[in-house]
Design a protein around this motif. Sequence first.
Motif, PDB file in Angstrom:
ATOM      1  N   SER A  78     -47.896 -33.645  65.835  1.00 27.16           N
ATOM      2  CA  SER A  78     -47.005 -33.023  66.648  1.00 27.16           C
ATOM      3  C   SER A  78     -47.792 -31.724  67.754  1.00 27.16           C
ATOM      4  N   ASN A  79     -47.297 -31.880  68.403  1.00 24.94           N
ATOM      5  CA  ASN A  79     -47.524 -30.179  68.968  1.00 24.94           C
ATOM      6  C   ASN A  79     -47.100 -29.180  68.029  1.00 24.94           C
ATOM      7  N   LEU A  80     -46.506 -28.968  67.245  1.00 24.24           N
ATOM      8  CA  LEU A  80     -45.641 -28.452  66.572  1.00 24.24           C
ATOM      9  C   LEU A  80     -46.224 -28.310  65.444  1.00 24.24           C
ATOM     10  N   GLN A 126     -49.967 -29.180  64.765  1.00 24.62           N
ATOM     11  CA  GLN A 126     -51.353 -28.809  65.654  1.00 24.62           C
ATOM     12  C   GLN A 126     -50.504 -27.035  65.809  1.00 24.62           C
ATOM     13  N   TYR A 127     -49.658 -26.465  66.058  1.00 25.63           N
ATOM     14  CA  TYR A 127     -49.364 -25.434  66.445  1.00 25.63           C
ATOM     15  C   TYR A 127     -49.704 -24.460  65.703  1.00 25.63           C
ATOM     16  N   ALA A 128     -48.813 -25.423  64.258  1.00 25.99           N
ATOM     17  CA  ALA A 128     -48.616 -24.159  62.965  1.00 25.99           C
ATOM     18  C   ALA A 128     -49.475 -24.565  62.373  1.00 25.99           C
ATOM     19  N   GLU A 129     -50.702 -25.734  62.296  1.00 28.63           N
ATOM     20  CA  GLU A 129     -51.920 -25.683  61.884  1.00 28.63           C
ATOM     21  C   GLU A 129     -52.772 -24.054  62.421  1.00 28.63           C
ATOM     22  N   GLU A 130     -52.915 -24.348  63.659  1.00 27.10           N
ATOM     23  CA  GLU A 130     -53.858 -23.622  64.874  1.00 27.10           C
ATOM     24  C   GLU A 130     -52.827 -21.835  64.136  1.00 27.10           C
ATOM     25  N   ASN A 131     -52.010 -21.777  63.763  1.00 28.44           N
ATOM     26  CA  ASN A 131     -51.830 -20.560  64.086  1.00 28.44           C
ATOM     27  C   ASN A 131     -50.914 -19.743  62.450  1.00 28.44           C
TER      28      ASN A 131
END
Length: 461
Positions: A451-453, A455-460
């Motif tokens: 999910s976009n969520l 992916q954002y959590a993995e990156e940030n």
Amino acid sequence: MTEKHSKYYLLDTNILLHEPLAFLNFEEHNVIIPMVVLEELDNIKDRNKDVSREARVAIRSLEDALKDATPEQILEGVPLSNMQGAHHAQGTLAIFPDYALKQTEAVLNLSENDHRIIQSALELQKKFKDSKVVLVTKDINMRLKAKGAGVKYVEDYRTDQLIDDIRYLSKGFVEIEGDFWAKVGDVESVQEGRETFHEVDRTILPGAFRNQYVIDESETFAAKVVAYDNEVVRLHDLGYDRMMSYKAWGIQPKNIYQAMAMNALLDPTIDLVILTGPAGSGKTLLALAAALEMVVEQGIYEKIIVTRNTPEIAESIGYLPGTEEEKMAPWLAAITDSLEVLHKHDESMESSMNYIMNKANIQLKSLNFMRGRSIQNAIVILDESQNLTASQLKTIITRCGTGTKIICSGNLAQIDSYYLTAVTSGLTYIVERFKDYPGSATVNLNGVVRSNLAQYAEENL
């Protein structure tokens, strides 16, 4: 060997649990085992734990090395060159009587085992002033305490560490900048049936190994290394668009990394597939979809065995009700989650899942019960394998008999073990050890597709 030139390595219990024959890997140097380590091994050997076998092997090995020595010789050091087996140890093995240590006004409380080992290192440091005394432990906190207590040399055990930085871990593929063919000069192409093979200069792919994938940034070229020598690399042209059109149990790859993984998973000539990557990259879903495709649709294998490492399982599985599969269900929820995704559009998802569990003969097994087995004509999915040591992974892989394919997946950023890091994980070890084995393939699944969520959590985060 003079005292001035020899080193003394004091081993913590976790070293012998990590590798029972570790005391043979210090070449010409001297190894010392504190008495408290033997006590801890004795307490562990009869427990129903993953490491109990390692404890028993370590105790038997130490007994083999010391069985003919007198008590005085054991305290002084027994030559390891006398021990039979394939090793190069030329130093000595001694037992340090730490029970004789006296409680001083120091901060260390000798009623704690870790403190007894640290105090042993300090005593040896005083005794062998002209030599290097090294405390070896995989416990990070103990290394900090030992340094704070005054132990000059404290190290991790790194004999089985093949790389120094996780950034150097093989991804299983190489991505060429720009257009691949723009960088190729002379090429010899051969058509064999429906397949095309290219032979390109080795300088284009200097670090090539078998079953390494080759892609480019233009998203037009995709191939796999099938052979190489000092001059040329032979590539199997897989075709970028053809790879992206792969389908297994209704699942299609969402990116080229998943397509490479699916190519390896669906290839019956590859016996070991290693999938690495962040959470949400599709490792478990792809593995299960490919397994169902090859068991139910193609009939290549007879069953699917799913297992994973759960550190607390030996203490926790016993009280749970039901069969082994029912006991394992809480720890293998990722598999049932993936089954739900694969059958979410069915009229009755629960009925479909029950039917497939029986049709594909999906077995949920505890890692403890995999030892001693010989698994034939099956697909073994080993999930969360980043938490396993090299010796544990060896135990599982050597269970695989004729016609068996094993899929190891894991995220090296989510290691739960107290003693493992990304570079010492068994998953990292087998990626490097099997890198050029013709029957294995590794794919690092870049990108989070959950999910976009996520992916954002993995990156940030």
